[in-house]
Design a protein around this motif. Structure first.
Motif, short mmCIF file in Angstrom:
data_model
loop_
_atom_site.label_atom_id
_atom_site.label_comp_id
_atom_site.label_asym_id
_atom_site.label_seq_id
_atom_site.Cartn_x
_atom_site.Cartn_y
_atom_site.Cartn_z
N VAL A 213 0.86 -1.19 0.00
CA VAL A 213 0.00 0.00 0.00
C VAL A 213 0.89 1.24 0.00
O VAL A 213 1.62 1.49 0.96
CB VAL A 213 -0.94 0.00 1.22
CG1 VAL A 213 -1.82 1.26 1.20
CG2 VAL A 213 -1.80 -1.26 1.23
N SER A 214 0.83 2.00 -1.09
CA SER A 214 1.66 3.20 -1.21
C SER A 214 1.07 4.10 -2.28
O SER A 214 0.29 3.64 -3.12
CB SER A 214 3.10 2.82 -1.58
OG SER A 214 3.13 2.21 -2.86
N ALA B 191 1.37 -1.33 4.46
CA ALA B 191 2.33 -0.29 4.09
C ALA B 191 3.76 -0.81 4.11
O ALA B 191 4.61 -0.29 3.39
CB ALA B 191 2.20 0.90 5.04
N ALA B 192 4.03 -1.85 4.92
CA ALA B 192 5.36 -2.46 4.98
C ALA B 192 6.44 -1.38 5.04
O ALA B 192 6.47 -0.57 5.96
CB ALA B 192 5.57 -3.41 3.81
N ASP C 36 1.58 6.86 6.62
CA ASP C 36 0.62 7.97 6.60
C ASP C 36 -0.40 7.78 5.47
O ASP C 36 -1.60 8.03 5.65
CB ASP C 36 1.34 9.31 6.41
CG ASP C 36 2.14 9.71 7.64
OD1 ASP C 36 1.88 9.15 8.72
OD2 ASP C 36 3.02 10.58 7.52
N PHE C 37 0.07 7.35 4.31
CA PHE C 37 -0.84 7.11 3.18
C PHE C 37 -1.84 6.02 3.53
O PHE C 37 -3.04 6.15 3.26
CB PHE C 37 -0.03 6.71 1.94
CG PHE C 37 -0.87 6.32 0.75
CD1 PHE C 37 -1.42 7.29 -0.07
CD2 PHE C 37 -1.12 4.99 0.46
CE1 PHE C 37 -2.20 6.94 -1.16
CE2 PHE C 37 -1.90 4.62 -0.63
CZ PHE C 37 -2.44 5.61 -1.44
N ARG D 53 -7.43 4.42 4.91
CA ARG D 53 -8.41 3.78 5.79
C ARG D 53 -9.43 4.78 6.31
O ARG D 53 -10.63 4.49 6.38
CB ARG D 53 -7.69 3.09 6.96
CG ARG D 53 -6.82 1.93 6.55
CD ARG D 53 -6.30 1.18 7.77
NE ARG D 53 -7.40 0.47 8.42
CZ ARG D 53 -7.43 -0.84 8.63
NH1 ARG D 53 -6.44 -1.60 8.22
NH2 ARG D 53 -8.45 -1.39 9.24
N ARG D 54 -8.96 5.97 6.67
CA ARG D 54 -9.86 7.00 7.21
C ARG D 54 -10.86 7.47 6.17
O ARG D 54 -12.02 7.73 6.49
CB ARG D 54 -9.01 8.19 7.68
CG ARG D 54 -9.81 9.29 8.40
CD ARG D 54 -8.96 10.54 8.53
NE ARG D 54 -8.66 11.12 7.23
CZ ARG D 54 -7.54 11.76 6.94
NH1 ARG D 54 -6.58 11.87 7.83
NH2 ARG D 54 -7.35 12.26 5.72
N ASP D 55 -10.42 7.57 4.89
CA ASP D 55 -11.28 8.13 3.85
C ASP D 55 -12.18 7.10 3.18
O ASP D 55 -13.02 7.46 2.35
CB ASP D 55 -10.41 8.78 2.76
CG ASP D 55 -9.68 10.02 3.27
OD1 ASP D 55 -10.05 10.52 4.35
OD2 ASP D 55 -8.76 10.48 2.58
N SER D 56 -12.02 5.83 3.52
CA SER D 56 -12.76 4.78 2.82
C SER D 56 -14.09 4.48 3.49
O SER D 56 -14.16 4.38 4.72
CB SER D 56 -11.93 3.50 2.76
OG SER D 56 -10.76 3.69 1.99
#
Length: 377
Positions: A203-204, A230-231, A236-237, A242-245
């Motif tokens: 996830v990036s 994110a590994a 932050d991305f 997650r917050r915006d979904s």
């Protein structure tokens, strides 16, 4: 018995580390002795199950995007530390094989101080600074090879400098690992509505998972899946995503058994919406993507952005492709009203191409041949 020391900058299981696992298996089948220098993580754990000597090194933490002077100093000190802390292991090697680029100075030191042969395996379309480093490495007398995973990367290197039009630059295309190569075709569309869409991988920002919130809001009766974490990328991305979904975007984290997870979810479409990072506009990091061939082998309908090596693999596997985020909504709307036989035929064709052109056996034999060429017995 010949001895290879592999060096990898990440202990997580990204695409480059999946290739490392295959390289180590190929070396063992060639009856080479293997040591691996790698940070802590699931890749290091998997390597130990193969019976090789794993020496865990620290991570090289650098700024995402453009590097500062402090990053350069940290990079140099990190490589000196890895070299001297593992001096005896490097001294015993017949070949130093760097998987990635951050440990390339370790190979330089081994060439100059210990007189060792070295090779480097590139997995990204790197920027100018890294390409300059590769050019210096290419010109070293004891450099055996720079291994690239696609014709796209070879073209990018030669475009940067014709010095890379060299027999030392070897193409070994990525292929399927054993989890995918023997998968039978599955019908994911007959007698069921189009509902499950996912994105697989780290996830990036450059992987484009941020297309999902808008899709999920437009299609509230569908489920959208993120399979990855994110590994070593941007935490932050991931948190913002997650917050915006909305609630119909499901986060599964890092997936150990991808074929099983795909069956469990009932995944039908895999999106590969990779984009150019904001820090390097116009610069594609998609060098030789594994996800499209893996998901085609798992009978999913794969849709990729026309970007970097994704364009090549879309042609090779006859995948659906797109340019902009705005195309995705009408494409999904069209798929929702199509008869099941149409996406099913596309999936079956791509599945056959994936398991034949990118079979694990062929990939494995190519890696074995590469290592035999680099270390003649």
């Amino acid at each position: 018995m010949k001895n290879i020391t592999f060096c990898d900058q990440y202990g997580q299981l990204g695409g480059g580390q999946q290739v490392l696992l295959e390289l180590v298996k190929a070396a063992l089948e060639n009856r080479f002795t293997v040591q691996v220098l790698i940070p802590e993580g699931p890749c290091a754990d998997k390597l130990e199950t193969l019976g090789v000597e794993v020496r865990r090194i620290s991570n090289c933490a650098l700024t995402q995007g453009k590097k500062s002077v402090l990053d350069v100093m940290r990079f140099a000190m990190y490589n000196l530390s890895v070299f001297f802390n593992n001096f005896s292991v490097l001294r015993s090697a017949d070949l130093i094989y760097v998987n990635g680029n951050r440990l390339l100075p370790v190979a330089f030191f081994a060439q100059r101080i210990l007189g060792k042969e070295a090779a480097c395996h590139i997995h990204l379309n790197h920027g100018k600074l890294e390409k300059k480093l590769f050019r210096i490495f290419l010109r070293q007398r004891r450099t055996s090879a720079i291994v690239v995973p696609s014709a796209f990367i070879q073209r990018e290197l030669v475009h940067f400098d014709t010095a890379f039009d060299s027999p030392k630059v070897r193409i070994v295309e990525n292929g399927l690992d054993a989890r995918f190569t023997s998968t039978a075709f599955e019908d994911r569309f007959s007698s069921r509505p189009l509902r499950h869409v996912g994105i697989v991988g780290r996830v990036s920002p450059e992987k484009g998972q941020d297309v999902l919130p808008a899709l999920a809001r437009r299609f509230p009766d569908m489920d959208f899946h993120v399979m990855g974490d994110a590994a070593f990328s941007s935490a932050d991305f991931y948190a913002t995503l997650r917050r915006d979904s909305p609630a119909n975007v499901h986060f599964h984290g890092w997936v150990e058994d991808l074929p099983q997870k795909v069956r469990e979810i009932g995944l039908q479409i895999c999106l590969v919406p990779s984009r150019c990072p904001e820090s390097t506009p116009g610069h594609s990091f998609e060098a030789a993507p594994l996800v499209p061939m893996q998901m085609a082998a798992l009978s999913c309908l794969v849709m990729v952005r026309r970007l970097g090596a994704l364009e090549d693999i879309a042609k090779s596997l006859q995948l659906i492709s797109f340019d902009s985020d705005e195309e995705l909504i009408p494409m999904i709307e069209s798929l929702r009203v199509q008869p099941a036989g149409e996406p099913l035929a596309l999936c079956e064709n791509s599945h056959k191409l994936a398991v034949s052109r990118y079979s694990h056996n062929s990939f494995h034999e190519n890696l074995k041949g590469l290592l035999r060429a680099l270390i003649p017995v």
